[in-house]
Motif scaffolding. Structure first.
Motif, PDB file in Angstrom:
ATOM      1  N   ASP A 154      17.603  79.376  30.044  1.00  0.00           N
ATOM      2  CA  ASP A 154      17.262  77.972  30.313  1.00  0.00           C
ATOM      3  C   ASP A 154      15.783  77.674  30.081  1.00  0.00           C
ATOM      4  O   ASP A 154      15.357  76.534  30.206  1.00  0.00           O
ATOM      5  CB  ASP A 154      17.620  77.599  31.761  1.00  0.00           C
ATOM      6  CG  ASP A 154      16.717  78.290  32.763  1.00  0.00           C
ATOM      7  OD1 ASP A 154      16.759  79.543  32.814  1.00  0.00           O
ATOM      8  OD2 ASP A 154      15.960  77.606  33.469  1.00  0.00           O
ATOM      9  N   GLN A 155      14.985  78.711  29.749  1.00  0.00           N
ATOM     10  CA  GLN A 155      13.553  78.468  29.614  1.00  0.00           C
ATOM     11  C   GLN A 155      13.031  78.719  28.207  1.00  0.00           C
ATOM     12  O   GLN A 155      13.201  79.803  27.641  1.00  0.00           O
ATOM     13  CB  GLN A 155      12.793  79.329  30.616  1.00  0.00           C
ATOM     14  CG  GLN A 155      13.016  78.853  32.040  1.00  0.00           C
ATOM     15  CD  GLN A 155      11.981  79.400  32.980  1.00  0.00           C
ATOM     16  OE1 GLN A 155      11.699  80.597  32.984  1.00  0.00           O
ATOM     17  NE2 GLN A 155      11.393  78.524  33.764  1.00  0.00           N
ATOM     18  N   ASP A 157      19.938  85.390  30.548  1.00  0.00           N
ATOM     19  CA  ASP A 157      19.014  85.154  31.643  1.00  0.00           C
ATOM     20  C   ASP A 157      19.871  84.937  32.897  1.00  0.00           C
ATOM     21  O   ASP A 157      21.038  84.563  32.791  1.00  0.00           O
ATOM     22  CB  ASP A 157      18.187  83.904  31.305  1.00  0.00           C
ATOM     23  CG  ASP A 157      17.395  83.400  32.492  1.00  0.00           C
ATOM     24  OD1 ASP A 157      16.673  84.217  33.086  1.00  0.00           O
ATOM     25  OD2 ASP A 157      17.510  82.206  32.826  1.00  0.00           O
ATOM     26  N   ASP A 188      18.625  83.452  36.473  1.00  0.00           N
ATOM     27  CA  ASP A 188      18.350  82.264  37.295  1.00  0.00           C
ATOM     28  C   ASP A 188      18.421  80.976  36.495  1.00  0.00           C
ATOM     29  O   ASP A 188      17.757  80.830  35.471  1.00  0.00           O
ATOM     30  CB  ASP A 188      16.966  82.386  37.944  1.00  0.00           C
ATOM     31  CG  ASP A 188      16.953  83.459  39.014  1.00  0.00           C
ATOM     32  OD1 ASP A 188      17.731  83.320  39.974  1.00  0.00           O
ATOM     33  OD2 ASP A 188      16.194  84.435  38.870  1.00  0.00           O
ATOM     34  N   ASN A 189      19.254  80.086  36.978  1.00  0.00           N
ATOM     35  CA  ASN A 189      19.454  78.779  36.362  1.00  0.00           C
ATOM     36  C   ASN A 189      20.228  78.808  35.048  1.00  0.00           C
ATOM     37  O   ASN A 189      20.415  77.777  34.408  1.00  0.00           O
ATOM     38  CB  ASN A 189      18.121  78.047  36.144  1.00  0.00           C
ATOM     39  CG  ASN A 189      17.804  77.143  37.318  1.00  0.00           C
ATOM     40  OD1 ASN A 189      18.719  76.666  37.981  1.00  0.00           O
ATOM     41  ND2 ASN A 189      16.542  76.902  37.565  1.00  0.00           N
ATOM     42  N   THR A 190      20.644  80.025  34.649  1.00  0.00           N
ATOM     43  CA  THR A 190      21.500  80.146  33.465  1.00  0.00           C
ATOM     44  C   THR A 190      22.908  80.524  33.925  1.00  0.00           C
ATOM     45  O   THR A 190      23.888  79.864  33.580  1.00  0.00           O
ATOM     46  CB  THR A 190      20.936  81.202  32.500  1.00  0.00           C
ATOM     47  OG1 THR A 190      19.657  80.766  32.039  1.00  0.00           O
ATOM     48  CG2 THR A 190      21.852  81.411  31.299  1.00  0.00           C
ATOM     49  N   ASP A 235      12.799  82.805  27.637  1.00  0.00           N
ATOM     50  CA  ASP A 235      14.040  83.227  26.977  1.00  0.00           C
ATOM     51  C   ASP A 235      14.034  82.923  25.472  1.00  0.00           C
ATOM     52  O   ASP A 235      14.304  83.797  24.649  1.00  0.00           O
ATOM     53  CB  ASP A 235      15.235  82.515  27.621  1.00  0.00           C
ATOM     54  CG  ASP A 235      15.246  82.671  29.138  1.00  0.00           C
ATOM     55  OD1 ASP A 235      15.147  83.819  29.597  1.00  0.00           O
ATOM     56  OD2 ASP A 235      15.342  81.649  29.840  1.00  0.00           O
TER      57      ASP A 235
HETATM   58 MG   LIG Z   1      16.075  81.113  34.012  1.00  0.00          MG
END
Ligand SMILES: [Mg+2]
Length: 161
Positions: free
Chosen positions: A112-113, A28, A30-32, A117
């Motif tokens: 992160d989700q 992933d 974003d944010n990963t 994910d």
């Molecule tokens: Mg993410």
């Protein structure tokens, strides 16, 4: 539930994954790999990605975000990508595995989700790794985040029973 839970992608035990015959990792974005919608990729993250081939692992980005943003990150990382991916739908993960040329049992998904994910990866029978989201980690601090996560995972485990 994820198969594995780590703080950052750099904590992923690559040796262990190689031993279980992992050939490809779906990441992933974003944010990963980066902060949400921030194009900047930290030097140590770039470094970590460059070491993946030494472990016999190829990587691919799989993001629900728009094409140009994902392409830019993929170029910096030197890996292929699938954008506008509609995770957690199976089709998204199938497309990523086509790009990686891997079978489900050789493929790991990292994100992160839980509801995009991890859920999507589990539905495809992939090994799933949950990471703490980068911006939350930087916003409230890692120690605090660990407490929040421990609480959330305890709740999830209870739900699973
Ligand atoms: Mg993410």
């Amino acid at each position: 539930m994820p198969d594995l839970f780590v703080d950052s992608i750099m904590d992923i035990p690559l040796e262990l994954l190689t031993r279980k015959n992992t050939k490809g990792i779906i990441f992933d974005l974003d944010n990963t790999v980066t902060e949400w919608n921030n194009p900047e990729i930290k030097h140590e993250i770039l470094q970590w990605f460059h070491e993946l081939p030494q472990h016999g692992i190829t990587a691919c980005l799989l993001s629900n975000n728009k094409g140009p943003r994902v392409m830019d990150a993929a170029e910096k990382l030197g890996i292929p990508y699938v954008a506008k991916a509609t995770k957690p739908r199976r089709r998204a993960f199938r497309r990523a595995m086509e790009v990686l040329k891997t079978l489900p049992e050789e493929t790991v998904v990292v994100g992160d989700q839980i509801f995009t994910d991890i859920l999507g990866g589990n539905r495809m029978g992939l090994y799933t790794v949950l990471v703490s989201p980068i911006s939350k980690r930087e916003f409230i601090g890692t120690r605090m985040m660990r407490l929040v996560e421990r609480f959330a995972l305890r709740k999830l485990k209870k739900m699973g029973r």
